[in-house]
Design a protein around this motif. Sequence first.
Motif, short mmCIF file in Angstrom:
data_model
loop_
_atom_site.label_atom_id
_atom_site.label_comp_id
_atom_site.label_asym_id
_atom_site.label_seq_id
_atom_site.Cartn_x
_atom_site.Cartn_y
_atom_site.Cartn_z
N VAL A 194 0.68 -1.11 0.08
CA VAL A 194 0.01 -0.03 -0.17
C VAL A 194 0.90 1.36 0.02
CG1 VAL A 194 -1.68 1.34 1.30
CG2 VAL A 194 -1.97 -1.28 1.22
N ASP A 195 1.70 1.16 0.69
CA ASP A 195 2.84 2.44 0.87
C ASP A 195 3.24 2.77 -0.35
OD1 ASP A 195 2.36 3.36 3.78
OD2 ASP A 195 3.53 1.27 3.94
N ALA A 196 3.88 1.65 -1.14
CA ALA A 196 4.38 1.83 -2.37
C ALA A 196 3.47 2.32 -3.65
CB ALA A 196 4.97 0.50 -2.75
N ILE A 197 2.32 1.81 -3.37
CA ILE A 197 1.16 2.49 -4.37
C ILE A 197 0.80 3.79 -3.98
CG2 ILE A 197 -1.25 2.31 -5.14
CD1 ILE A 197 -1.12 -0.97 -4.26
N LEU A 198 0.67 4.18 -3.06
CA LEU A 198 0.64 5.61 -2.55
C LEU A 198 1.67 6.50 -3.00
CD1 LEU A 198 -1.35 5.34 0.69
CD2 LEU A 198 -2.43 5.72 -1.54
N ALA A 199 2.86 6.12 -2.68
CA ALA A 199 4.07 6.84 -3.25
C ALA A 199 4.09 7.04 -4.52
CB ALA A 199 5.46 6.16 -2.63
N ALA A 200 3.50 6.02 -5.49
CA ALA A 200 3.55 6.23 -6.96
C ALA A 200 2.53 7.30 -7.39
CB ALA A 200 3.24 4.89 -7.63
N VAL A 201 1.65 7.52 -6.70
CA VAL A 201 0.47 8.44 -7.09
C VAL A 201 1.06 9.70 -7.54
CG1 VAL A 201 -1.61 9.53 -6.61
CG2 VAL A 201 -1.32 7.23 -5.86
N THR A 202 0.66 10.19 -8.66
CA THR A 202 1.02 11.48 -9.08
C THR A 202 0.01 12.46 -9.45
OG1 THR A 202 1.18 11.30 -11.58
CG2 THR A 202 3.25 10.52 -10.15
N GLY A 203 -0.04 13.90 -9.79
CA GLY A 203 -1.14 14.48 -10.27
C GLY A 203 -1.84 13.95 -11.72
N ARG A 204 -1.20 13.10 -12.33
CA ARG A 204 -1.61 12.38 -13.40
C ARG A 204 -2.29 11.07 -13.11
NH1 ARG A 204 1.49 13.59 -18.46
NH2 ARG A 204 2.46 15.68 -18.18
N THR A 205 -2.18 10.36 -11.92
CA THR A 205 -2.89 9.27 -11.86
C THR A 205 -4.21 9.13 -11.81
OG1 THR A 205 -1.08 8.72 -10.36
CG2 THR A 205 -2.96 7.27 -10.15
N LYS A 206 -4.85 8.31 -12.48
CA LYS A 206 -6.49 8.39 -12.43
C LYS A 206 -7.10 7.18 -12.12
CE LYS A 206 -8.07 12.14 -15.34
NZ LYS A 206 -8.51 11.47 -16.62
N VAL A 207 -6.31 5.92 -12.11
CA VAL A 207 -6.89 4.74 -11.83
C VAL A 207 -5.89 3.70 -11.21
CG1 VAL A 207 -7.94 2.43 -12.48
CG2 VAL A 207 -8.62 4.71 -13.74
N VAL A 208 -6.17 3.05 -9.99
CA VAL A 208 -5.32 1.89 -9.34
C VAL A 208 -6.05 0.76 -9.37
CG1 VAL A 208 -4.43 1.19 -7.23
CG2 VAL A 208 -4.27 3.67 -7.74
N PHE A 209 -5.37 -0.51 -10.17
CA PHE A 209 -6.10 -1.49 -10.40
C PHE A 209 -5.31 -2.50 -9.25
CE2 PHE A 209 -6.61 -0.20 -14.75
CZ PHE A 209 -8.02 -0.35 -14.95
N LEU A 210 -6.21 -3.01 -8.29
CA LEU A 210 -5.67 -4.12 -7.49
C LEU A 210 -6.61 -5.32 -7.44
CD1 LEU A 210 -3.73 -4.22 -4.83
CD2 LEU A 210 -5.75 -3.83 -3.73
N ALA A 211 -5.79 -6.50 -7.87
CA ALA A 211 -6.76 -7.73 -7.39
C ALA A 211 -6.41 -8.23 -6.19
CB ALA A 211 -5.87 -8.78 -8.46
N ASN A 212 -7.55 -8.38 -5.28
CA ASN A 212 -7.37 -8.89 -4.10
C ASN A 212 -8.52 -10.09 -3.81
OD1 ASN A 212 -6.52 -8.89 -1.59
ND2 ASN A 212 -8.05 -7.22 -0.77
N PRO A 213 -7.87 -11.48 -3.83
CA PRO A 213 -6.74 -11.66 -3.75
C PRO A 213 -6.17 -11.63 -5.24
CG PRO A 213 -8.09 -13.60 -3.06
CD PRO A 213 -9.11 -12.50 -3.54
#
Length: 365
Positions: free
Chosen positions: A141-160
Amino acid sequence: MTSSRPTPNPGVMDIAAYVPGRETAPGVAKVYKLSSNETPLGSSPKAAEAIEALLGRLELYPDGQSTALREAIAEVHGLNPANILCSNGSDELLGLLAQTYLGPGDEAIYTEHGFLVYKIQILASGATPVCVKEADERADVDAILAAVTGRTKVVFLANPNNPTGTYLPFEEVRRLRAGLPSQVLLVLDAAYAEYVRRNDYESGIELVSSSENVVMTRTFSKIYGLAGLRIGWMYAPAPIIDAVNRVRGPFNVNALAIAAGAAAIRDRALVERAVEHNETWLPRLTAAFEGMGLRVTPSVGNFVLIHFLDDGRHTAEVADAFLVARGFVLRRVTGYGFPNALRMTIGTAEANEGVIAALKDFLSQ
Ligand SMILES: *Cc1c(COP(=O)(O)O)cnc(C)c1O
């Protein structure tokens, strides 16, 4: 400069086309297909009955709203049917979401060992895929949040996630949502939710109900055994349903799928049997492979990721050839960042015991 032939949109030629799990083992009489996470229990007889009842009416267009299917899903999951949208497999939904919310200049995030369809659909939309490292073969989660920029529109997460079988506890998914800017769409792909038996897991229903930027996608391809019919669905806030409804094909779910899906989801006895079968074999297979000295990623799904040895003689590639020669078709996962692992779908008792015996032979040679 004008090109002399039609030119695909930017991004399209960067796509590595999805390679489905193999289904054949040349020269072997009996083949066990354990490469696509299909259920060994088959589909509900009620689904087949529903299809048979429609065979004399194939000239008619299906209900463009998939009403009967949405109502059945809503009934079983306790949801408002207005917040459900059905699709031709959940893969179609992933593409529709990308088409609806992504374009050139946008970024979309997926994780290191995440489902390959995300990257494909991000590229197809013209947006830029951003791959985020995982920690111990689990989304970080921390790495995903750190990768968010002003251009980020979507985050895809398969769970599981597929192919690892690892999952994020609800608190982690909630933390991810809380850390995302409100204009970023979080797509929770819960294709294997029915198999998960963990108190700290939640498929996404609760988060969708309490957020404006979260959707959950589900499928009939796995526990319901209807992969051949192609049925997926999404639970989402009304504005997202409204947007995707404008983009999708008007009859994207066929009539047989609508009827069969509605019948299948009400057959709870089959789901319970499938969960029981999985609960029996998931620990048994894991222990058997670990007992042979192979590392297995801890899975909560209907498949296990088996890591092979670096000795040159017992690599995933050699194991794959050995198993295929005996009719056991597993999945190579090099494209998922695991060149030395195979993913095995939990099959029938016969298939599972066969793989255990074959791998014992393999490792002793
Ligand atoms: C199998 C799978 C799906 C389901 O795809 P369908 O198009 O519904 O068959 C979706 N997401 C993941 C992670 C999967 O493994």
